[in-house]
Design a protein around this motif. Structure first.
Motif, PDB file in Angstrom:
ATOM      1  N   GLY A  56       0.822  -1.199   0.000  1.00 36.63           N
ATOM      2  CA  GLY A  56       0.000   0.000   0.000  1.00 36.63           C
ATOM      3  C   GLY A  56       0.859   1.252   0.000  1.00 36.63           C
ATOM      4  O   GLY A  56       0.643   2.170  -0.798  1.00 36.63           O
ATOM      5  N   ALA A  57       1.845   1.282   0.900  1.00 35.32           N
ATOM      6  CA  ALA A  57       2.766   2.425   0.955  1.00 35.32           C
ATOM      7  C   ALA A  57       4.100   2.008   1.569  1.00 35.32           C
ATOM      8  O   ALA A  57       4.767   2.813   2.210  1.00 35.32           O
ATOM      9  CB  ALA A  57       2.145   3.573   1.749  1.00 35.32           C
ATOM     10  N   ARG A  73       5.751   3.273   4.778  1.00 36.46           N
ATOM     11  CA  ARG A  73       4.838   3.329   5.923  1.00 36.46           C
ATOM     12  C   ARG A  73       5.027   2.111   6.813  1.00 36.46           C
ATOM     13  O   ARG A  73       5.130   0.986   6.335  1.00 36.46           O
ATOM     14  CB  ARG A  73       3.395   3.399   5.442  1.00 36.46           C
ATOM     15  CG  ARG A  73       2.381   3.535   6.586  1.00 36.46           C
ATOM     16  CD  ARG A  73       1.048   4.047   6.099  1.00 36.46           C
ATOM     17  NE  ARG A  73       0.438   3.139   5.151  1.00 36.46           N
ATOM     18  CZ  ARG A  73      -0.462   3.515   4.222  1.00 36.46           C
ATOM     19  NH1 ARG A  73      -0.834   4.782   4.140  1.00 36.46           N
ATOM     20  NH2 ARG A  73      -0.979   2.647   3.393  1.00 36.46           N
ATOM     21  N   TRP A 109      -1.442  -4.488   1.529  1.00 37.27           N
ATOM     22  CA  TRP A 109      -1.795  -3.099   1.871  1.00 37.27           C
ATOM     23  C   TRP A 109      -1.020  -2.646   3.103  1.00 37.27           C
ATOM     24  O   TRP A 109      -0.392  -1.606   3.099  1.00 37.27           O
ATOM     25  CB  TRP A 109      -3.302  -2.989   2.112  1.00 37.27           C
ATOM     26  CG  TRP A 109      -3.682  -1.666   2.681  1.00 37.27           C
ATOM     27  CD1 TRP A 109      -4.013  -1.379   3.976  1.00 37.27           C
ATOM     28  CD2 TRP A 109      -3.733  -0.419   1.970  1.00 37.27           C
ATOM     29  NE1 TRP A 109      -4.262  -0.038   4.112  1.00 37.27           N
ATOM     30  CE2 TRP A 109      -4.114   0.575   2.905  1.00 37.27           C
ATOM     31  CE3 TRP A 109      -3.507  -0.042   0.646  1.00 37.27           C
ATOM     32  CZ2 TRP A 109      -4.257   1.920   2.552  1.00 37.27           C
ATOM     33  CZ3 TRP A 109      -3.659   1.290   0.292  1.00 37.27           C
ATOM     34  CH2 TRP A 109      -4.027   2.258   1.239  1.00 37.27           C
ATOM     35  N   ASP A 126      -0.233  -5.574   9.793  1.00 32.80           N
ATOM     36  CA  ASP A 126      -1.626  -5.573  10.223  1.00 32.80           C
ATOM     37  C   ASP A 126      -2.203  -6.992  10.176  1.00 32.80           C
ATOM     38  O   ASP A 126      -2.149  -7.648   9.137  1.00 32.80           O
ATOM     39  CB  ASP A 126      -2.420  -4.651   9.293  1.00 32.80           C
ATOM     40  CG  ASP A 126      -3.861  -4.477   9.737  1.00 32.80           C
ATOM     41  OD1 ASP A 126      -4.216  -4.949  10.851  1.00 32.80           O
ATOM     42  OD2 ASP A 126      -4.647  -3.875   8.985  1.00 32.80           O
ATOM     43  N   SER A 128      -5.454  -7.572  11.535  1.00 33.98           N
ATOM     44  CA  SER A 128      -6.839  -7.451  12.012  1.00 33.98           C
ATOM     45  C   SER A 128      -7.861  -8.236  11.192  1.00 33.98           C
ATOM     46  O   SER A 128      -9.004  -8.368  11.602  1.00 33.98           O
ATOM     47  CB  SER A 128      -7.256  -5.990  12.150  1.00 33.98           C
ATOM     48  OG  SER A 128      -6.758  -5.205  11.119  1.00 33.98           O
ATOM     49  N   PHE A 129      -7.453  -8.767  10.055  1.00 40.38           N
ATOM     50  CA  PHE A 129      -8.355  -9.628   9.286  1.00 40.38           C
ATOM     51  C   PHE A 129      -7.868 -11.078   9.275  1.00 40.38           C
ATOM     52  O   PHE A 129      -8.381 -11.896   8.517  1.00 40.38           O
ATOM     53  CB  PHE A 129      -8.498  -9.101   7.853  1.00 40.38           C
ATOM     54  CG  PHE A 129      -9.153  -7.760   7.785  1.00 40.38           C
ATOM     55  CD1 PHE A 129     -10.523  -7.641   7.597  1.00 40.38           C
ATOM     56  CD2 PHE A 129      -8.401  -6.607   7.945  1.00 40.38           C
ATOM     57  CE1 PHE A 129     -11.129  -6.399   7.561  1.00 40.38           C
ATOM     58  CE2 PHE A 129      -9.004  -5.358   7.911  1.00 40.38           C
ATOM     59  CZ  PHE A 129     -10.379  -5.253   7.726  1.00 40.38           C
ATOM     60  N   TYR A 137      -6.073 -12.255  15.557  1.00 43.73           N
ATOM     61  CA  TYR A 137      -6.281 -11.037  14.772  1.00 43.73           C
ATOM     62  C   TYR A 137      -5.339  -9.925  15.243  1.00 43.73           C
ATOM     63  O   TYR A 137      -5.647  -8.746  15.133  1.00 43.73           O
ATOM     64  CB  TYR A 137      -7.750 -10.602  14.861  1.00 43.73           C
ATOM     65  CG  TYR A 137      -8.691 -11.594  14.186  1.00 43.73           C
ATOM     66  CD1 TYR A 137      -8.839 -11.612  12.803  1.00 43.73           C
ATOM     67  CD2 TYR A 137      -9.409 -12.526  14.941  1.00 43.73           C
ATOM     68  CE1 TYR A 137      -9.672 -12.518  12.177  1.00 43.73           C
ATOM     69  CE2 TYR A 137     -10.251 -13.441  14.334  1.00 43.73           C
ATOM     70  CZ  TYR A 137     -10.380 -13.435  12.942  1.00 43.73           C
ATOM     71  OH  TYR A 137     -11.211 -14.345  12.329  1.00 43.73           O
ATOM     72  N   MET A 161      -4.888  -6.912  -0.284  1.00 39.70           N
ATOM     73  CA  MET A 161      -5.236  -5.818   0.616  1.00 39.70           C
ATOM     74  C   MET A 161      -5.389  -6.318   2.051  1.00 39.70           C
ATOM     75  O   MET A 161      -4.796  -5.768   2.969  1.00 39.70           O
ATOM     76  CB  MET A 161      -6.540  -5.149   0.161  1.00 39.70           C
ATOM     77  CG  MET A 161      -6.900  -3.921   0.985  1.00 39.70           C
ATOM     78  SD  MET A 161      -8.598  -3.380   0.732  1.00 39.70           S
ATOM     79  CE  MET A 161      -8.492  -2.679  -0.903  1.00 39.70           C
ATOM     80  N   ARG A 162      -6.173  -7.398   2.215  1.00 37.50           N
ATOM     81  CA  ARG A 162      -6.445  -7.895   3.554  1.00 37.50           C
ATOM     82  C   ARG A 162      -6.371  -9.419   3.601  1.00 37.50           C
ATOM     83  O   ARG A 162      -6.950 -10.044   4.474  1.00 37.50           O
ATOM     84  CB  ARG A 162      -7.843  -7.439   3.992  1.00 37.50           C
ATOM     85  CG  ARG A 162      -7.963  -5.941   4.176  1.00 37.50           C
ATOM     86  CD  ARG A 162      -9.421  -5.507   4.282  1.00 37.50           C
ATOM     87  NE  ARG A 162      -9.515  -4.117   4.754  1.00 37.50           N
ATOM     88  CZ  ARG A 162     -10.655  -3.471   4.914  1.00 37.50           C
ATOM     89  NH1 ARG A 162     -11.790  -4.060   4.616  1.00 37.50           N
ATOM     90  NH2 ARG A 162     -10.659  -2.232   5.358  1.00 37.50           N
ATOM     91  N   SER A 196     -13.749 -13.767   7.456  1.00 38.58           N
ATOM     92  CA  SER A 196     -12.292 -13.857   7.489  1.00 38.58           C
ATOM     93  C   SER A 196     -11.878 -15.110   8.244  1.00 38.58           C
ATOM     94  O   SER A 196     -12.643 -15.632   9.055  1.00 38.58           O
ATOM     95  CB  SER A 196     -11.677 -12.637   8.174  1.00 38.58           C
ATOM     96  OG  SER A 196     -12.111 -12.535   9.503  1.00 38.58           O
TER      97      SER A 196
END
Lengths: 387, 82
Positions: A56-57, A73, A109, A126, A128-129, A137, A161-162, A196
């Motif tokens: 993503g970044a 990021r 992402w 991340d 969280s998914f 998570y 992405m997730r 998920s």
């Protein structure tokens, strides 16, 4: 020839352009660049890079010696530094992987994944998914071994992405796994709607297919078989329903590489031709109506698959896709871009969109390089010469 | 033209931004505040570019549970929308 190799390696050139406000361009600046920026001058100590993964970044770089560096990021721990950093302006080594020889990396992402030569999978960022695959998570800022694959040999990983996809090296049954968000069918593990899952689950529908490459981006997933067939699942491309299991593209073409955006896919044939699935996305390209006014009646077997216009007679050596832009390299080392250009991700010196490939001026003759490889993050692009 | 239609349950609550967010293809985040949602606003914008998305949500959820934002997606009960 032997003596020259070291010298050429030292002269590897890396350019970046596009969205840069998170430091993802590695330019030590926090702003967009509309023209290719040569990183060699800023990073004289950068080791030889064998491949990049752009998310993503953020960017994950794999060095020729199997070490990992990252920048951009880092607010979800995706840089793997062992601490949360908002953004890293220049490449820094992921020291917790120093004990391993890493052979494959991927950036989603806001998560990252690494495969070692011993077939171990590590993830961070991340969670969280459930996209880290650790059965929870939680997010992690240090690459953490995915214990599910402890007794198996992971060959490749692809981060969307997730969600995440994993390809096992053994070309036998049960070879592709998915975890993370599955709402659009991108995990391919069930016909039912899955919110998920946080542990890898084997995909259905590819049991009898030997897979050579996997890809993930946005809510899309794809796999390429060793015999050149392209399978896609997840979010439907323009005008198509979401697919909860792999669909083989009905085509007589033989593909050797496939890359995904958030609403499109590129596929490179053995002959160096480039095809696009999904096409230019209407929410991004304003002049879509003017595209292909005299469009041919599509072959029903290959509906939704279009040959990229403007590349006739040009052999393509590499392809890459950002969220909404596309990049190809010709066999002569020429980089061409099209798609969404608002952040300068096309590298053409402006923020205009392009509906067909336009040549990027990398300001140095690339012909002397053995090859040029291109990589795209969501809104940015990297090109590097390979010795 | 809206870049995408996104259900509120697919957006993430960001404490720092005090907004619901969703990834923007430019690398930044589409954002919309609870106050916006309470006013019936359905456009979430990206602060870095011209793109925006349309947020699909039930206005009543925000009028009646103002101090109780929906949980993180991972903690939500699976919802099946017919």
């Amino acid at each position: 020839m032997e003596e020259d190799e070291g010298e050429k390696e030292a002269q590897q050139r890396i350019w970046s352009w596009g969205a840069g406000t998170e430091g993802q361009l590695g330019t030590k600046r926090l702003h967009d660049e509309h023209l290719p920026q040569l990183l060699l001058h800023q990073q004289p100590s950068l080791p030889s890079i064998s491949s990049l993964a752009c998310g993503g970044a953020h960017v994950i770089a794999l060095t020729s010696s199997g070490k990992v560096m990252s920048w951009g990021r880092g607010n979800s721990g995706q840089l793997g530094y062992g601490e949360i950093v908002n953004n890293a302006l220049c490449p820094k080594t992921v020291t917790s992987l120093d004990a391993y020889v890493i052979t494959h990396v991927s950036a989603g992402w806001s998560h990252s994944a690494f495969v070692s030569d011993t077939g171990c999978l590590f993830t961070c960022g991340d969670g969280s998914f459930g996209q880290l695959g650790h059965g929870d998570y939680s997010s992690r800022c240090t690459p953490f071994k995915v214990s599910f694959f402890a007794s198996q040999h992971v060959a490749q990983v692809a981060c969307g992405m997730r969600h995440s996809l994993v390809l096992l090296q053994d070309g036998s049954l049960n070879q592709v796994y998915g975890f993370g968000s599955g709402k659009r069918g991108q995990l391919g593990v069930s016909k039912d709607k899955i919110k998920s899952i946080n542990l890898p689950q084997v995909m259905s529908g590819l049991e009898d297919v030997e897979i050579a490459q996997i890809a993930a981006n946005g809510d899309h997933s794809a796999a390429l078989s060793v015999d050149g067939h392209l399978y896609t699942w997840g979010r439907g491309f323009k005008g198509f329903e979401d697919a909860h299991s792999p669909h083989c593209l009905n085509s007589t073409l033989n593909f050797r590489k496939a890359t995904l955006g958030w609403n499109h896919a590129l596929a490179l044939t053995d002959e160096g031709e480039v095809y696009m699935l999904g096409g230019n996305h209407p929410g991004v390209l304003s002049d879509l109506q003017n595209m292909n006014p005299a469009k041919q009646i599509p072959d029903l077997r290959e509906v939704n698959l279009e040959k990229v216009a403007g590349l006739d007679g040009i052999k393509i050596a590499d392809i890459a896709t950002g969220a909404e832009h596309s990049v190809v390299v010709t066999e002569n080392g020429e980089v061409k871009t099209w798609g969404w250009g608002e952040h300068g991700q096309l590298g053409l010196g402006n923020t205009c969109d392009q509906i067909s490939p336009v040549t990027v001026n990398c300001s140095q003759d690339l012909n002397e390089a053995a090859s040029v490889r291109v990589y795209c993050g969501s809104g940015f692009t990297f090109a590097l010469t390979m010795p | 033209m809206s870049y995408d239609d996104v259900e509120i349950e697919d957006m993430e609550w960001n404490d720092e931004l005090q907004a619901y967010t969703y990834p923007c293809p430019c690398g930044d985040l589409f954002q919309i505040t609870k106050e916006d949602l309470k006013l019936g606003e359905e456009i979430a914008r990206c602060p870095s570019c011209s793109l925006y998305i349309t947020v699909i949500y039930n206005l009543e959820d925000f009028l009646h549970h103002t101090n109780n934002p929906p949980l993180e997606p991972s903690n939500q009960q699976p919802l099946t929308v017919a």
